[in-house]
Every structure is written in C-alpha cells, then in structure tokens.
Design an enzyme around this catalytic site. Structure first.
Site, PDB file in Angstrom:
ATOM      1  N   ASP A 144     -58.135 -75.180  11.068  1.00 31.18           N
ATOM      2  CA  ASP A 144     -57.679 -74.922  12.416  1.00 31.18           C
ATOM      3  C   ASP A 144     -56.818 -76.075  12.931  1.00 31.18           C
ATOM      4  O   ASP A 144     -57.282 -77.207  13.031  1.00 31.18           O
ATOM      5  CB  ASP A 144     -58.931 -74.758  13.291  1.00 31.18           C
ATOM      6  CG  ASP A 144     -58.608 -74.252  14.669  1.00 31.18           C
ATOM      7  OD1 ASP A 144     -57.784 -73.324  14.763  1.00 31.18           O
ATOM      8  OD2 ASP A 144     -59.147 -74.796  15.643  1.00 31.18           O
TER       9      ASP A 144
ATOM     10  N   THR B 160     -52.158 -72.337  16.784  1.00 30.96           N
ATOM     11  CA  THR B 160     -51.925 -73.752  17.036  1.00 30.96           C
ATOM     12  C   THR B 160     -51.055 -74.382  15.950  1.00 30.96           C
ATOM     13  O   THR B 160     -50.167 -75.171  16.246  1.00 30.96           O
ATOM     14  CB  THR B 160     -53.252 -74.520  17.150  1.00 30.96           C
ATOM     15  OG1 THR B 160     -54.065 -74.240  16.007  1.00 30.96           O
ATOM     16  CG2 THR B 160     -54.009 -74.104  18.384  1.00 30.96           C
ATOM     17  N   THR B 161     -51.301 -74.002  14.689  1.00 27.24           N
ATOM     18  CA  THR B 161     -50.501 -74.569  13.604  1.00 27.24           C
ATOM     19  C   THR B 161     -49.055 -74.107  13.742  1.00 27.24           C
ATOM     20  O   THR B 161     -48.118 -74.904  13.620  1.00 27.24           O
ATOM     21  CB  THR B 161     -51.060 -74.119  12.249  1.00 27.24           C
ATOM     22  OG1 THR B 161     -52.475 -74.229  12.286  1.00 27.24           O
ATOM     23  CG2 THR B 161     -50.523 -74.960  11.125  1.00 27.24           C
TER      24      THR B 161
ATOM     25  N   ASP C  37     -60.971 -67.850  17.270  1.00 28.77           N
ATOM     26  CA  ASP C  37     -59.573 -67.434  17.134  1.00 28.77           C
ATOM     27  C   ASP C  37     -59.463 -65.920  17.284  1.00 28.77           C
ATOM     28  O   ASP C  37     -58.589 -65.411  17.989  1.00 28.77           O
ATOM     29  CB  ASP C  37     -59.013 -67.824  15.756  1.00 28.77           C
ATOM     30  CG  ASP C  37     -58.709 -69.318  15.674  1.00 28.77           C
ATOM     31  OD1 ASP C  37     -58.948 -70.019  16.668  1.00 28.77           O
ATOM     32  OD2 ASP C  37     -58.224 -69.763  14.614  1.00 28.77           O
TER      33      ASP C  37
HETATM   34  P1  ADP Z   1     -52.263 -70.682  13.276  1.00 28.90           P
HETATM   35  O1  ADP Z   1     -53.057 -71.898  13.626  1.00 28.90           O
HETATM   36  O2  ADP Z   1     -50.829 -70.860  13.639  1.00 28.90           O
HETATM   37  O3  ADP Z   1     -52.849 -69.428  13.795  1.00 28.90           O
HETATM   38  P2  ADP Z   1     -52.987 -69.694  10.687  1.00 28.90           P
HETATM   39  O4  ADP Z   1     -53.430 -70.532   9.544  1.00 28.90           O
HETATM   40  O5  ADP Z   1     -53.971 -68.840  11.358  1.00 28.90           O
HETATM   41  O6  ADP Z   1     -52.261 -70.640  11.694  1.00 28.90           O
HETATM   42  O7  ADP Z   1     -51.795 -68.801  10.126  1.00 28.90           O
HETATM   43  C1  ADP Z   1     -51.119 -67.865  10.934  1.00 28.90           C
HETATM   44  C2  ADP Z   1     -49.975 -67.269  10.157  1.00 28.90           C
HETATM   45  O8  ADP Z   1     -50.452 -66.530   9.035  1.00 28.90           O
HETATM   46  C3  ADP Z   1     -49.214 -66.277  11.020  1.00 28.90           C
HETATM   47  O9  ADP Z   1     -47.843 -66.481  10.868  1.00 28.90           O
HETATM   48  C4  ADP Z   1     -49.648 -64.942  10.473  1.00 28.90           C
HETATM   49  O10 ADP Z   1     -48.668 -63.946  10.652  1.00 28.90           O
HETATM   50  C5  ADP Z   1     -49.869 -65.243   9.013  1.00 28.90           C
HETATM   51  N1  ADP Z   1     -50.779 -64.285   8.380  1.00 28.90           N
HETATM   52  C6  ADP Z   1     -52.026 -63.950   8.766  1.00 28.90           C
HETATM   53  N2  ADP Z   1     -52.547 -63.011   7.934  1.00 28.90           N
HETATM   54  C7  ADP Z   1     -51.609 -62.762   6.999  1.00 28.90           C
HETATM   55  C8  ADP Z   1     -51.541 -61.892   5.852  1.00 28.90           C
HETATM   56  N3  ADP Z   1     -52.552 -61.104   5.530  1.00 28.90           N
HETATM   57  N4  ADP Z   1     -50.421 -61.915   5.114  1.00 28.90           N
HETATM   58  C9  ADP Z   1     -49.404 -62.738   5.434  1.00 28.90           C
HETATM   59  N5  ADP Z   1     -49.396 -63.560   6.481  1.00 28.90           N
HETATM   60  C10 ADP Z   1     -50.479 -63.578   7.266  1.00 28.90           C
HETATM   61 MG    MG Z   2     -54.519 -68.412  13.267  1.00 28.54          MG
END
Ligand code: ADP
Ligand code: MG
Length: 539
Positions: A63, A96-97, A392
C-alpha cells in the site's frame, strides 16, 4: 586604492539556502525518488515492501501510503509528494501509488523540458490546461453505477484488492466490502452520504483471511471484566460511561493514618459502601450492560457480576463513539447523572471466544447503520495487510457510489487520456503544446509500470495498447497475466472515477508547485536541548 568588499549576511547563521536551477533540480530529484520507491508495488503483479521500524516492528505491505508514512521521509519536496498519497487516502482510500508515480513522472517530463530551456511558468501553465482537459475527458468516459449493480460493485472491490496480501480471499472480502458499504450509505436528497466511521474494522489473528466475518453491530476487543458476569444478554440496555467506577482520585494524593485495626475495617467498609452505591446507580438506571472508558474497581466488578450486569472497561474513545451511534446511548461523564434516558439499546450483547482471547459483540442495535468487520488471518502481518486491502476495497466501492461513476483500469483510462491530450496539444500553439504533450507522456507511466512490474516489455505493450486505442477500443488495457491486450471493462477491472480525478489533480498540482520553487531557505535543525522535565520528587 580599492575598497574591500564586505560580505553581507541577510540570513541568520545555520540557515542553508539553495537557489535557481540547483534548488529546482534538487526538489525534482527528491520527488522522483519518492515515486521510484513505490513504483514496483503498482498493480496486480506489484511487489511488497518490508519496513522495519526502530523498535524492530515489521510491516509488510503493498500500500503506497503505508509505505511512505512508515518511511518517515524528511526532504521537504519529497514530503510534498507524500502528502499527495495522504490526500488520496483520505479522499478515496485507494490509488495512492498511482497518484505518487504520476507526480514523479510529471516532474521527470518537466525536467526534460527544462533541459530544452522551456521556462517553468510555461510548463506549469501547460500542466494546468492538460489536467483540466483530463478531468473533462474522464467525465465523458465514465460509466454510471448504482447501489443495485451488485456485480459491478463486487468487481470494483476485487480490482482494489488484486495483488494485495489478501488476494486469495478476495471473493469473500469483496462480498463483505460491498455488503458493508451498502449497509451504511445513506441517500440524502439524491446524493449519497458515506461515513467510513460507521464501518469498524477489527483484527483478530487466527484461522485464515477466508474466515473474516461481517457483523451487523459493534465488535469490541474487550472481555467482560469479571468471570461471574453473564456471557449473553438479550434486550441489552447499554450505559456508556467515560468516568471511572472507582473511588481512587489519582489527582489528589492523600495519606490516612490508621492507629487501630477497627479503624482500618471501617475505612474499607466505607470504601465498599461507596462502590456499592455506584453500582446501585447503574442498576437503578435500568442498565444491564456497562461500557466504561476508564477503570472499574474490583469490588464494583464483583457487585456488578452479582447483579447480572455485563461490564467491560478501558474502551477506546472511538469504540465509545461507535457504541453511542449504534445503540443510541449518551456517553455520561458523571455517574451521578446516569439515568434511563441515557441508555442505548441492543438486541444482543455477548462475549465470544477467539482462541485465548474474548471479544464483545453488540448486535441487533437500534441503529442498523453500524457494522463491524472482524478480519482474520494466519499471522498478525497477514491480518494487517488484509485489513489494508479491505479498507481500499471499501473506499473504492463507496467512492464509486458517491460519484456514481466508474472507469476501467489496467492502464486503459490512462492510455485513452494520453491519446486525447496529444490531440488537444495539436490545437494549442507555442511551447504550451510541449507541456501538454509531456503531460500525455506522463499519463503513460501507469500502463508502462503495470507492464514492467509484470515482467513484460513496456515498449511492446505500450505500442499494442496505443494501436488498440487508435482503433477506438477505449477500454483496451493490459492483461498482466498473459501480456496481451484485453478489454479491461469486460474483464472486470473497474475503478471509481474519483481515484483517477483525485490522483491526476493532486499529482498535477504538486508537480506545478515544485516547479515554481526556485529558492529553498532552510533553517538548521534546532539543537537547543528540550527543557528538562521536572523529576517526580521535585514537587
Ligand atoms: P494504487 O495504490 O495506486 O491503488 P495498486 O497497487 O492498487 O496501486 O494498483 C492499481 C493499478 O492496478 C490500477 O492502475 C489498476 O487499474 C491496476 N489493476 C488492478 N487490477 C488489475 C488487473 N486485474 N489487471 C490489470 N491491471 C489491474
Ligand atoms: Mg489500489
């Protein structure tokens, strides 16, 4: 005869100052480093970080905001980037990322323009235009969602949790997240209100994440203070006290001199009578359950148990507030004032055993809008990460309902925005065009990083992705598992619109702010020792 030039000091000693290009480049570098740190965690294939604090406590997480908070970053520009993550967390609870790496990439792109002698005011103006254009386009792309779209809401929750520690149990957790949010949201004049305080998340290590439980009511990490108390109470009348059921007054230190054993007995009897009176007041109010924020004396515990009253002590303030909301009780600060009207109602109060520990469940409450999720997990670290994933998911489902709009992720929306911005840039003349194009390049950091983290070749992936978008496949995204291009909408990678608008707005604002700084005046650390605390015997 030449005059000697006297140096002029306008700043006090110990103040460091960097100006112009150096200041700007240092700040950009620091901000980029922050982004670089969290980059590898993005997306379903992102890695986790292990952070060990000075006490040796370990956090394993994916996270963004947790990582940045635990890192205790000091550089002022870097801190500004950390703030983006915090805002994102507060406003949406997820993304957040994304927000942080977007800010890092905007600065990276800006740096290249600075190298080409484009002035920072031109860049910031272009960024502002591009940011606004993104928000407009996003609104156009967004799809509606309502409370009734359960399947869609579950997909939002699952997308939030992919790649997190709780991945294996994501179906169970997604169901719970949707149920919880739907339970607590309120429709008010056509707009949806959501108070995340109404969803309490408790952790209890043991069993597995699959065993996470959804409870309609409040669950407290507390047991009954006395083993003789009933473990189950029906039709509970709940008193909430934020005063101690004790006689000791810790603020006054009195000495009593006793010369005769009879006096001693009299003193103890007196104390007991006073405690008994306190218990009488509680019983007279009609309460059969007492939750106390402070202590409950052993003798009082005994009397309460004898009268069949359930009591728990030393509750957290937040728990007291949750109980007040759920049961409708008023928190009473002076025991003498306790009366029937202060009591709250709950259908059932019971003590539940978890291994060696007990928790108190307050269910069938007067206000059904209070719910608790008891997160389980094999070890405390797994439970912690499951809780973060669930938070989240809850944040995303609520954010989606609040603005009733969602978009598809997996890099789809960012690629579409980049395409839109490039077209928009063409309509602008001059150097701002360059800044808008730079913004478009920066948007592509999301698909690029998703590809990189999945071990795919980012150039290949981006090329096919752009080709698909050129063919008007607006939701073309990356299938990080096969490396192919997929329709992210059909594959159920759905995110609330707000994640994207918030991330883009704050990343762009912070990038602009950092670009405008050309002078950093930093006072040295204050090294004067803190005033000595008086010792206990000094009075
Ligand atoms: P954040 O802290 O930004 O939420 P995450 O590690 O949760 O970071 O990653 C979010 C990113 O991963 C988003 O751009 C989302 O669209 C992408 N994402 C989530 N699930 C999938 C999936 N099944 N396939 C491809 N991309 C995904
Ligand atoms: Mg996320």
């Amino acid at each position: 005869m030449s005059k000697e030039i006297q140096p002029i000091f306008i700043l006090p000693e110990g103040v460091t100052r960097t100006t112009g290009k150096t200041a700007q480049r240092n700040n950009i570098m620091a901000a980029k480093l922050v982004a670089e740190t969290v980059r590898t965690t993005l997306g379903p294939k992102g890695m986790d970080k292990m952070i060990v604090d000075s006490f040796g406590d370990i956090t394993v997480t994916n996270d963004g905001v947790t990582i940045l908070e635990e890192m205790k970053i000091e550089h002022p520009a870097a801190k500004m980037v950390v703030e983006i993550a915090k805002t994102q967390e507060a406003e949406v609870g997820d993304g957040t990322t994304t927000a942080v790496i977007l800010a890092g990439e905007l600065l990276q792109q800006a740096e290249q323009l600075l190298d080409k002698n484009v002035h920072s005011t031109v860049i910031t103006k272009g960024f502002r235009l591009a940011g606004d254009a993104c928000i407009e386009k996003l609104k156009e792309l967004a799809q509606p969602v309502t409370e009734k779209d359960d399947a869609l809401l579950r997909k939002i929750a699952m997308t939030a949790m992919t790649g997190k520690g709780a991945e294996n149990a994501k179906e169970t957790l997604a169901d719970i997240a949707v149920k919880a949010v739907k339970k607590v949201i309120e429709n008010f004049d056509g707009s949806i209100l959501f108070d995340k305080n109404n969803i309490k998340i408790e952790k209890k290590s043991g069993n597995s994440v699959e065993d996470t439980e959804f409870v309609e009511g409040v669950v407290l990490e507390k047991e009954a203070v006395h083993p003789g108390m009933p473990q189950l109470i029906h039709n509970a009348k709940v008193a909430l006290l934020d005063c101690a059921v004790e006689i000791k007054n810790t603020e006054i230190d009195a000495k009593i001199q006793i010369t005769d054993p009879a006096q001693m007995q009299a003193f103890l009897d007196q104390e007991e009578r006073m405690l008994l009176k306190m218990v009488d007041i509680i019983q007279a109010s009609g309460a059969n359950v007492v939750f106390c924020q402070k202590g409950i004396d052993d003798v009082a515990q005994h009397f309460l148990a004898k009268r069949g009253i359930y009591a728990a002590r030393r509750l957290k303030q937040s728990d007291m507030e949750a109980l007040a909301r759920a049961t409708g009780a008023t928190i009473v600060s002076n025991l003498q004032d306790l009366s029937e009207t202060d009591l709250g109602k709950a259908g059932v109060v019971k003590e539940v055993k978890f291994g060696d520990d007990e928790m108190t469940y307050v269910t069938e409450c007067k206000n059904p809008k209070s719910v608790t999720i008891v997160v389980r997990g094999g070890t405390p670290h797994i439970t912690d990460e499951a809780k973060r994933a669930l938070t989240d998911a809850i944040g995303d489902v609520a954010a989606a309902l609040k603005s009733s709009s969602v978009v598809a992720g997996a890099g789809a929306v960012e690629t579409e925005l980049a395409k839109h911005l490039r077209k928009y840039a063409e309509s602008l003349g001059g150097r701002e065009q360059l800044a808008v194009e730079a913004f478009a390049n920066a948007m592509e950091i999301v698909p690029r990083t998703l590809a990189e983290n999945a071990g795919l070749d980012p150039i290949d992936v981006l090329t096919s992705l752009k080709a698909a978008h050129d063919k008007k496949q607006i939701w073309a995204g990356i299938d990080v598992f096969s490396g192919k291009i997929m329709d992210a909408w059909k594959q159920g990678v759905i995110e609330p619109l707000k994640i994207k608008t918030q991330a883009i707005t704050s990343a762009s604002e912070v990038a602009q702010m950092i670009l405008r700084i050309d002078d950093v005046i930093a006072s040295g650390k204050d090294r004067t020792p803190a005033p000595k605390m008086p010792e206990m015997g000094d009075y």
